[in-house]
Design a protein around this motif. Structure first.
Motif, short mmCIF file in Angstrom:
data_model
loop_
_atom_site.label_atom_id
_atom_site.label_comp_id
_atom_site.label_asym_id
_atom_site.label_seq_id
_atom_site.Cartn_x
_atom_site.Cartn_y
_atom_site.Cartn_z
N GLY A 20 0.85 -1.19 0.00
CA GLY A 20 0.00 0.00 0.00
C GLY A 20 0.89 1.24 0.00
N ILE A 21 0.37 2.34 0.48
CA ILE A 21 1.14 3.59 0.42
C ILE A 21 2.45 3.44 1.21
CG2 ILE A 21 1.16 6.03 1.11
CD1 ILE A 21 -1.83 6.10 0.36
N ALA A 22 2.39 2.88 2.42
CA ALA A 22 3.61 2.77 3.23
C ALA A 22 4.59 1.74 2.64
CB ALA A 22 3.25 2.39 4.67
N GLY A 25 3.22 3.56 8.72
CA GLY A 25 1.86 3.64 8.18
C GLY A 25 0.80 3.26 9.20
N ILE A 26 -0.16 2.50 8.76
CA ILE A 26 -1.28 2.13 9.65
C ILE A 26 -0.93 0.88 10.46
CG2 ILE A 26 -3.77 1.66 9.73
CD1 ILE A 26 -4.10 3.10 7.14
N ALA A 27 0.18 0.22 10.14
CA ALA A 27 0.48 -1.07 10.78
C ALA A 27 0.94 -0.93 12.23
CB ALA A 27 1.55 -1.81 9.97
N PHE A 28 1.36 0.26 12.65
CA PHE A 28 1.83 0.37 14.04
C PHE A 28 0.67 0.59 15.02
CE2 PHE A 28 1.88 4.99 13.13
CZ PHE A 28 1.43 5.52 14.33
N PRO A 66 -6.75 8.36 13.08
CA PRO A 66 -6.53 8.13 11.65
C PRO A 66 -5.05 8.22 11.31
CG PRO A 66 -7.18 10.40 12.01
CD PRO A 66 -7.14 9.74 13.36
N ARG A 67 -4.62 7.46 10.32
CA ARG A 67 -3.25 7.61 9.79
C ARG A 67 -3.38 7.56 8.29
NH1 ARG A 67 -1.61 2.94 13.41
NH2 ARG A 67 -3.86 2.96 13.57
N THR A 68 -3.45 8.72 7.70
CA THR A 68 -3.79 8.81 6.28
C THR A 68 -2.55 8.62 5.41
OG1 THR A 68 -3.50 11.17 6.46
CG2 THR A 68 -5.73 10.34 6.75
N GLY A 69 -2.73 8.85 4.12
CA GLY A 69 -1.66 8.62 3.15
C GLY A 69 -0.39 9.38 3.45
#
Lengths: 486, 41
Positions: free
Chosen positions: A10-12, A346-349, A372-375
């Motif tokens: 994904g983005i990260a 990214g969002i994984a943490f 939220p943790r956006t792009g």
């Protein structure tokens, strides 16, 4: 020679892979493991959900790009983690399972020197009974497939209303008491309103915002005080003005806990249990970790060293009340505290806590947005993780000098408020920092005014469209892609 | 806050919005691209 394995594209994950490959010579291996064959530019899903873009406008296949750039790729999903190795393989590794092709269903151990976990969130529709995209008149825009389905249903509803002359109800917002990503739902409701307005049937539709936010404009970021022209206004006031201008109703402080066909059951902070009826709903689900397991060298489960839902990193996870939260709680290097060769951008943490004030009603039901943790923070944190790994490989520098706390990072949220070259609109908001620092900025709700500002207008639409093309150009690693900031 | 007719005209006028686009692009770049870092030191 080092081997860096990146879980997720994904983005990260994709950002980390791109920077690692560009800055490390080919003696080092960069390998991406992802169950998805395509890269998708998620922020444009909302335009797929109103039929202004199709999936081919926002995705491209990863395999040919990675082959061209010298990045390894396995289309597989990670199953479990062995950060100390196992009796099958001495080196640290992960177990993956192929999801397509001849090897579909077969497992493989993938060893690594450095591991970047960028697996993002699991879309936890199952946490809200009945909330299933495409069922019970509820839809999602979380993936391009969901968004395509949402547009098909919305188009059919508009056609039915046109034919029958009957009224219809639309609900857009959050589908769980602790959902996040209010920003995407906010964009979608404004875009849907414009599509309906353009169809000439606006008076036939009742459009309602249903959300777990305490107040409008919270966005999972505790709301914000922002500069709007010459005035200082709250994000709540700004969003309220937009909704009033568009004739959109709102219900806040409410957590949806069940969906049946055309009915959302919800509970609010006052403890009331209510129902909202709809012909079409787009409700963002809760996000959760993937439920991965981890094992030590002896084969004993040690998941708690790696995961607390999402992956543990250098955050302060001690339990404390909202009043004692500080900017310093938030991670800076995204390195796992137990295994220094594992990172989770990214969002994984796992965040240390929410950003919005946690609230619950008398029955004990917690109703507030998850952080939220956006792009943009996903890209920034992925790049700094890549840079720290590059420093370790090239210079043997273990200091992790690249740091980026969300409490010392700016973000831009360019929210589309309607698509159209000259009839479109966008709500542009920047915030600095993303996580409010109430000690540093005590008089302005934890953020720096000026760097935290809002604007509404056609330029916002052009900006969002420009970002769409710029970030797809960057993701495709076309010439000088790295000049475009995350 | 209620949007006035002048507010709405400004929001929709392409000529004004071209200047706004340039202004916002620079300002956003300034906010998001000019650094991020630690909070602990």
């Amino acid at each position: 020679m080092a081997k860096i394995v990146i879980l997720g594209a994904g983005i990260a994950g994709h950002t980390a892979a791109a920077h690692l490959r560009r800055k490390l010579n080919k003696t080092h291996e960069v390998l991406v493991v992802s169950p998805n064959s395509n890269y998708q530019w998620v922020p444009s899903n909302i335009w797929v959900g109103i039929g202004k873009m199709t999936s081919k406008d926002i995705i491209f296949p990863l395999k040919p790009l990675y082959k061209k750039k010298g990045i390894g790729f396995k289309q597989a999903k990670v199953m479990s983690f062995y950060p100390e190795g196992s009796n099958q393989l001495i080196k640290p590794h992960v177990k993956v399972e192929y999801v397509t092709g001849e090897r579909e269903g077969t497992e493989e151990l993938v060893d690594y020197d450095y591991l970047i976990n960028a697996t993002g969130p699991k879309l936890a529709f199952d946490l809200t009974p009945g909330l299933i995209p495409g069922i019970h008149n509820t839809y999602s825009v979380c993936t391009f497939g969901h968004a395509t389905e949402a547009w098909k249903a919305l188009k059919e509803l508009i056609a039915t209303v046109k034919k029958t002359g009957e009224n219809a109800k639309i609900i857009i917002g959050t589908g769980h008491a602790k959902s996040t990503c209010q920003g995407a739902a906010f964009e979608y409701i404004l875009n849907v309103e414009k599509v309906i307005n353009d169809s000439g049937l606006r008076d036939k539709f009742e459009i309602t915002w249903l959300s777990n936010e305490y107040d409008l404009g919270d966005f999972g970021m505790d709301g914000m005080l922002l500069k709007y022209g010459r005035k200082n206004i709250s994000s709540a006031e700004m969003v309220k003005s937009v909704f009033e201008d568009r004739g959109i109703k709102w219900i806040t402080k409410s957590g949806v806990n069940k969906i049946e066909k055309g009915v959302a059951f919800y509970e609010n902070l006052a403890g009331e249990r209510k129902e909202a009826h709809f012909d079409f709903a787009m409700l963002i689900p809760a996000f959760s970790g993937h439920g991965f397991k981890s094992y030590d060298k002896a084969g004993q489960e040690n998941t708690s060293k790696l995961f607390k839902g999402f992956m543990l990193v250098d955050a302060d996870y001690s339990s404390k009340p909202y009043e004692e939260w500080t900017a310093q709680d938030w991670p800076e290097t995204y390195q796992n505290p137990s295994y220094d060769n594992i990172f989770a951008p990214g969002i994984a943490f796992a965040p240390p806590h929410s950003i919005s004030r946690p609230r619950k009603n008398e029955a004990g039901t917690e109703i507030y947005p998850a952080p939220p943790r956006t792009g943009m923070p996903s890209g920034i944190t992925a790049k700094l993780v890549a840079d720290n790994i590059i420093d370790q490989i090239k210079n043997n520098n273990k200091n992790l000098s690249h740091k980026g706390s969300m409490a010392n990072m700016g973000a831009a949220c360019i929210a589309s408020a309607g698509y159209g070259a000259f009839s479109g609109s966008g709500v542009s908001i920047t915030t600095f920092p993303i996580v409010p620092d109430y000690k540093k900025y005590p008089k302005t709700q934890g953020r720096k005014l000026g760097k935290t500002f809002g604007d509404i207008g056609l330029a916002g639409h052009w900006l969002k469209l420009t970002l769409h093309y710029a970030f797809l150009y960057k993701a495709k690693m076309k010439p000088f892609w790295w000049i475009i900031p995350e | 806050m209620k949007f006035t007719k002048l507010n709405k005209f400004t929001m929709k006028n392409p000529l004004i919005q071209v200047f706004k686009f340039v202004y916002l692009s620079v300002k956003i770049m300034f906010v998001v691209a000019l650094g991020h870092g630690s909070t602990r030191n």
